[in-house]
Design an enzyme around this catalytic site. Structure first.
Site, PDB file in Angstrom:
ATOM      1  N   HIS A  50     116.387  47.645  33.489  1.00  0.00           N
ATOM      2  CA  HIS A  50     115.169  48.229  34.045  1.00  0.00           C
ATOM      3  C   HIS A  50     114.450  49.117  33.051  1.00  0.00           C
ATOM      4  O   HIS A  50     115.062  49.666  32.141  1.00  0.00           O
ATOM      5  CB  HIS A  50     115.514  49.100  35.271  1.00  0.00           C
ATOM      6  CG  HIS A  50     116.323  48.404  36.291  1.00  0.00           C
ATOM      7  ND1 HIS A  50     117.552  48.872  36.699  1.00  0.00           N
ATOM      8  CD2 HIS A  50     116.099  47.259  36.993  1.00  0.00           C
ATOM      9  CE1 HIS A  50     118.049  48.049  37.621  1.00  0.00           C
ATOM     10  NE2 HIS A  50     117.190  47.062  37.805  1.00  0.00           N
ATOM     11  N   HIS A  52     112.739  52.677  32.972  1.00  0.00           N
ATOM     12  CA  HIS A  52     112.723  53.932  33.731  1.00  0.00           C
ATOM     13  C   HIS A  52     111.511  54.763  33.320  1.00  0.00           C
ATOM     14  O   HIS A  52     110.943  54.572  32.245  1.00  0.00           O
ATOM     15  CB  HIS A  52     114.025  54.702  33.500  1.00  0.00           C
ATOM     16  CG  HIS A  52     115.183  54.122  34.262  1.00  0.00           C
ATOM     17  ND1 HIS A  52     115.975  54.876  35.085  1.00  0.00           N
ATOM     18  CD2 HIS A  52     115.671  52.860  34.338  1.00  0.00           C
ATOM     19  CE1 HIS A  52     116.910  54.104  35.631  1.00  0.00           C
ATOM     20  NE2 HIS A  52     116.743  52.870  35.184  1.00  0.00           N
ATOM     21  N   HIS A  67     113.424  54.323  38.231  1.00  0.00           N
ATOM     22  CA  HIS A  67     112.712  53.126  37.775  1.00  0.00           C
ATOM     23  C   HIS A  67     111.217  53.422  37.710  1.00  0.00           C
ATOM     24  O   HIS A  67     110.680  54.124  38.565  1.00  0.00           O
ATOM     25  CB  HIS A  67     112.934  51.954  38.734  1.00  0.00           C
ATOM     26  CG  HIS A  67     114.345  51.493  38.812  1.00  0.00           C
ATOM     27  ND1 HIS A  67     114.718  50.426  39.570  1.00  0.00           N
ATOM     28  CD2 HIS A  67     115.478  51.944  38.216  1.00  0.00           C
ATOM     29  CE1 HIS A  67     116.026  50.227  39.455  1.00  0.00           C
ATOM     30  NE2 HIS A  67     116.500  51.147  38.640  1.00  0.00           N
ATOM     31  N   HIS A  75     112.156  48.509  45.457  1.00  0.00           N
ATOM     32  CA  HIS A  75     112.806  47.763  44.387  1.00  0.00           C
ATOM     33  C   HIS A  75     112.841  46.284  44.757  1.00  0.00           C
ATOM     34  O   HIS A  75     112.999  45.921  45.923  1.00  0.00           O
ATOM     35  CB  HIS A  75     114.238  48.301  44.204  1.00  0.00           C
ATOM     36  CG  HIS A  75     115.005  47.604  43.136  1.00  0.00           C
ATOM     37  ND1 HIS A  75     114.806  47.844  41.810  1.00  0.00           N
ATOM     38  CD2 HIS A  75     115.966  46.656  43.208  1.00  0.00           C
ATOM     39  CE1 HIS A  75     115.623  47.084  41.097  1.00  0.00           C
ATOM     40  NE2 HIS A  75     116.338  46.355  41.929  1.00  0.00           N
ATOM     41  N   HIS A  84     109.225  47.398  41.726  1.00  0.00           N
ATOM     42  CA  HIS A  84     108.769  48.439  40.814  1.00  0.00           C
ATOM     43  C   HIS A  84     108.208  47.761  39.575  1.00  0.00           C
ATOM     44  O   HIS A  84     108.672  46.674  39.201  1.00  0.00           O
ATOM     45  CB  HIS A  84     109.940  49.331  40.367  1.00  0.00           C
ATOM     46  CG  HIS A  84     110.685  49.977  41.482  1.00  0.00           C
ATOM     47  ND1 HIS A  84     112.044  50.220  41.405  1.00  0.00           N
ATOM     48  CD2 HIS A  84     110.290  50.459  42.682  1.00  0.00           C
ATOM     49  CE1 HIS A  84     112.443  50.823  42.506  1.00  0.00           C
ATOM     50  NE2 HIS A  84     111.399  50.970  43.304  1.00  0.00           N
ATOM     51  N   ASP A  87     111.096  46.878  37.237  1.00  0.00           N
ATOM     52  CA  ASP A  87     112.190  46.017  37.685  1.00  0.00           C
ATOM     53  C   ASP A  87     112.230  44.719  36.876  1.00  0.00           C
ATOM     54  O   ASP A  87     111.416  43.818  37.080  1.00  0.00           O
ATOM     55  CB  ASP A  87     112.036  45.672  39.173  1.00  0.00           C
ATOM     56  CG  ASP A  87     112.318  46.849  40.084  1.00  0.00           C
ATOM     57  OD1 ASP A  87     112.883  47.850  39.613  1.00  0.00           O
ATOM     58  OD2 ASP A  87     111.968  46.749  41.278  1.00  0.00           O
ATOM     59  N   HIS A 124     122.325  48.930  33.122  1.00  0.00           N
ATOM     60  CA  HIS A 124     123.214  49.525  34.119  1.00  0.00           C
ATOM     61  C   HIS A 124     124.619  48.935  34.059  1.00  0.00           C
ATOM     62  O   HIS A 124     124.832  47.867  33.491  1.00  0.00           O
ATOM     63  CB  HIS A 124     122.618  49.336  35.516  1.00  0.00           C
ATOM     64  CG  HIS A 124     121.420  50.205  35.740  1.00  0.00           C
ATOM     65  ND1 HIS A 124     121.501  51.476  36.238  1.00  0.00           N
ATOM     66  CD2 HIS A 124     120.105  49.988  35.489  1.00  0.00           C
ATOM     67  CE1 HIS A 124     120.297  52.006  36.308  1.00  0.00           C
ATOM     68  NE2 HIS A 124     119.421  51.117  35.854  1.00  0.00           N
ATOM     69  N   ARG A 147     124.619  54.155  34.364  1.00  0.00           N
ATOM     70  CA  ARG A 147     123.730  53.861  33.241  1.00  0.00           C
ATOM     71  C   ARG A 147     124.581  53.711  31.977  1.00  0.00           C
ATOM     72  O   ARG A 147     125.063  54.684  31.426  1.00  0.00           O
ATOM     73  CB  ARG A 147     122.703  54.975  33.106  1.00  0.00           C
ATOM     74  CG  ARG A 147     121.861  55.094  34.372  1.00  0.00           C
ATOM     75  CD  ARG A 147     120.897  56.251  34.326  1.00  0.00           C
ATOM     76  NE  ARG A 147     120.201  56.375  35.607  1.00  0.00           N
ATOM     77  CZ  ARG A 147     119.064  57.027  35.786  1.00  0.00           C
ATOM     78  NH1 ARG A 147     118.473  57.622  34.759  1.00  0.00           N
ATOM     79  NH2 ARG A 147     118.518  57.081  36.968  1.00  0.00           N
TER      80      ARG A 147
END
Length: 157
Positions: A50, A52, A67, A75, A84, A87, A124, A147
């Protein structure tokens, strides 16, 4: 005004995950091509990938915020209208724990109102359920977990 055509992020974190991702876009009216190689993943695993909101690594990957979601949507999958901006779904590793990939995205941009320059990429520790997990956290994070690695997206060339 500078027109950005290429951006790069170097990924590191508190795990063994490292990598490099390149974003390329010939003009703001075409999709962004995302390509990269990420090492140190679990073998044959899907991991959330993703953009952020914040380009802040002062407290490691935890300071990159949530995000990137300027439209305040839930999401979702990269192909979904309900997602998002940040995403990008999952990347998938091979039997050696290496993910090599190239795909395009129609929502992010290297210029203009949805520019990702200066924001962070986060890999992630878990699989992104693409907003289909049936709980509140799925609609915020895809239940993608910790993360593992992150980096700030910077202009290149």
């Amino acid at each position: 005004m500078i027109s950005v055509k290429k951006a790069v992020v170097i990924l590191r974190g508190e795990s063994n995950v490292t990598g490099k991702v390149t974003f390329a876009q010939s003009s703001s009216s075409v999709p962004v091509t995302i390509s990269g190689e990420i090492n140190g993943l679990d073998p044959k695993a899907k991991r959330g990938f993703h953009i952020h909101s914040l380009g802040d690594l002062s407290s490691g990957c935890m300071s990159t915020g949530s995000h990137y979601n300027p439209l305040q949507k839930n999401h979702g999958a990269p192909s979904s209208n309900e997602r998002h901006v940040g995403d990008l779904g999952n990347i998938e590793s091979d039997s050696d724990g290496v993910a090599k990939f190239e795909f395009t995205d129609r929502v992010i941009n290297l210029n203009g109102p949805f520019s990702i320059i200066g924001r962070a990429v986060v890999v992630h520790g878990g699989t992104d359920d693409l907003g289909k997990g049936g709980d509140e956290e799925s609609l915020k994070t895809g239940n993608a977990g910790s993360r593992a690695a992150c980096g700030i997206i910077g202009m290149s060339e």
